[in-house]
Design a protein around this motif. Sequence first.
Motif, short mmCIF file in Angstrom:
data_model
loop_
_atom_site.label_atom_id
_atom_site.label_comp_id
_atom_site.label_asym_id
_atom_site.label_seq_id
_atom_site.Cartn_x
_atom_site.Cartn_y
_atom_site.Cartn_z
N GLY A 158 -97.57 -113.82 56.18
CA GLY A 158 -96.85 -112.60 56.53
C GLY A 158 -96.37 -111.77 55.37
O GLY A 158 -95.66 -110.79 55.55
N TYR A 159 -96.76 -112.13 54.13
CA TYR A 159 -96.39 -111.34 52.95
C TYR A 159 -96.87 -109.91 53.14
O TYR A 159 -97.97 -109.67 53.59
N ILE A 160 -96.03 -108.93 52.84
CA ILE A 160 -96.35 -107.53 53.06
C ILE A 160 -96.90 -106.91 51.78
O ILE A 160 -96.23 -106.90 50.76
N PHE A 161 -98.12 -106.39 51.85
CA PHE A 161 -98.77 -105.76 50.71
C PHE A 161 -98.57 -104.25 50.69
O PHE A 161 -98.57 -103.63 49.64
N PHE A 162 -98.43 -103.64 51.85
CA PHE A 162 -98.39 -102.19 51.95
C PHE A 162 -97.52 -101.77 53.12
O PHE A 162 -97.56 -102.39 54.18
N VAL A 163 -96.71 -100.75 52.90
CA VAL A 163 -95.99 -100.09 53.99
C VAL A 163 -96.22 -98.59 53.83
O VAL A 163 -96.33 -98.09 52.71
N ASP A 187 -95.53 -94.94 53.23
CA ASP A 187 -94.48 -94.49 52.32
C ASP A 187 -93.44 -93.56 52.92
O ASP A 187 -92.32 -93.51 52.46
N TYR A 188 -93.75 -92.81 53.97
CA TYR A 188 -92.78 -91.91 54.59
C TYR A 188 -92.04 -91.08 53.54
O TYR A 188 -90.83 -90.98 53.52
N ASP A 189 -92.79 -90.50 52.62
CA ASP A 189 -92.26 -89.63 51.58
C ASP A 189 -91.30 -90.33 50.62
O ASP A 189 -90.39 -89.72 50.09
N MET A 190 -91.47 -91.62 50.41
CA MET A 190 -90.66 -92.37 49.45
C MET A 190 -91.23 -92.22 48.05
O MET A 190 -92.43 -92.08 47.88
N GLU A 198 -92.27 -93.89 44.45
CA GLU A 198 -92.94 -95.17 44.18
C GLU A 198 -91.94 -96.29 43.88
O GLU A 198 -92.11 -97.41 44.35
N ASP A 199 -90.87 -96.00 43.13
CA ASP A 199 -89.86 -97.02 42.83
C ASP A 199 -89.14 -97.50 44.09
O ASP A 199 -88.89 -98.68 44.25
N GLU A 200 -88.84 -96.57 44.98
CA GLU A 200 -88.19 -96.94 46.24
C GLU A 200 -89.11 -97.81 47.09
O GLU A 200 -88.66 -98.77 47.72
N LYS A 201 -90.39 -97.45 47.10
CA LYS A 201 -91.37 -98.20 47.88
C LYS A 201 -91.50 -99.64 47.34
O LYS A 201 -91.52 -100.60 48.11
N LYS A 208 -89.24 -101.30 45.66
CA LYS A 208 -87.98 -101.99 45.98
C LYS A 208 -87.99 -102.46 47.43
O LYS A 208 -87.60 -103.59 47.74
N LEU A 209 -88.43 -101.60 48.34
CA LEU A 209 -88.52 -101.97 49.75
C LEU A 209 -89.45 -103.16 49.95
O LEU A 209 -89.10 -104.11 50.66
N LEU A 210 -90.62 -103.15 49.30
CA LEU A 210 -91.56 -104.27 49.43
C LEU A 210 -90.95 -105.56 48.90
O LEU A 210 -91.10 -106.62 49.50
N ARG A 211 -90.24 -105.48 47.77
CA ARG A 211 -89.58 -106.68 47.20
C ARG A 211 -88.55 -107.22 48.18
O ARG A 211 -88.47 -108.42 48.41
N GLU A 212 -87.76 -106.32 48.77
CA GLU A 212 -86.74 -106.75 49.73
C GLU A 212 -87.38 -107.37 50.97
O GLU A 212 -86.93 -108.39 51.47
N LEU A 213 -88.45 -106.74 51.46
CA LEU A 213 -89.13 -107.27 52.65
C LEU A 213 -89.74 -108.63 52.39
O LEU A 213 -89.79 -109.48 53.27
N ASN A 214 -90.23 -108.85 51.19
CA ASN A 214 -90.88 -110.11 50.85
C ASN A 214 -89.94 -111.10 50.17
O ASN A 214 -90.35 -112.20 49.81
N LYS A 215 -88.68 -110.70 49.98
CA LYS A 215 -87.67 -111.55 49.34
C LYS A 215 -88.14 -112.06 47.99
O LYS A 215 -88.00 -113.22 47.64
N ILE A 216 -88.73 -111.13 47.21
CA ILE A 216 -89.15 -111.44 45.85
C ILE A 216 -88.22 -110.69 44.91
O ILE A 216 -88.06 -109.49 45.04
N HIS A 217 -87.64 -111.39 44.00
CA HIS A 217 -86.74 -110.75 43.04
C HIS A 217 -87.45 -110.64 41.71
O HIS A 217 -87.99 -111.59 41.20
N GLY A 218 -87.46 -109.42 41.15
CA GLY A 218 -88.14 -109.27 39.88
C GLY A 218 -87.95 -107.98 39.23
O GLY A 218 -87.46 -107.03 39.57
#
Length: 70
Positions: A43-48, A50-53, A55-58, A60-70
Motif C-alpha cells: 500500500g505504499y503510495i508513489f503518486f497522488v 497534485d491539485y495545484d500543490m 512540489e515540496d508540499e506534494k 511532504k504529503l507523500l512522506r506523511e502518507l507513507n510515514k517515512i521521515h527524511g
Amino acid sequence: MKLEELLAPCPKCGSKDKVAHRKMLDNHNAHAEMETVKCEECGYIFFVKDYDMEEDEKKKLLRELNKIHG
C-alpha cells in the motif's frame, strides 16, 4: 509520474507491482484522471494527484502518507 518511477521497486517491500486508482471523467469510461498509484503488496503510495500543490508540499504529503521521515 515518470516511467522510471513506475518501474522502480517499492522502497518499503521491494515489490514492483502497482495499482493505479483513476477517476472516470465521462459516462462511457473512455477518459480517466489518475488519482493515486500504490504498491499492490503493502500500500505504499508513489503518486497522488497534485491539485495545484507545489512540489515540496506534494513530497511532504507523500512522506506523511507513507510515514517515512527524511
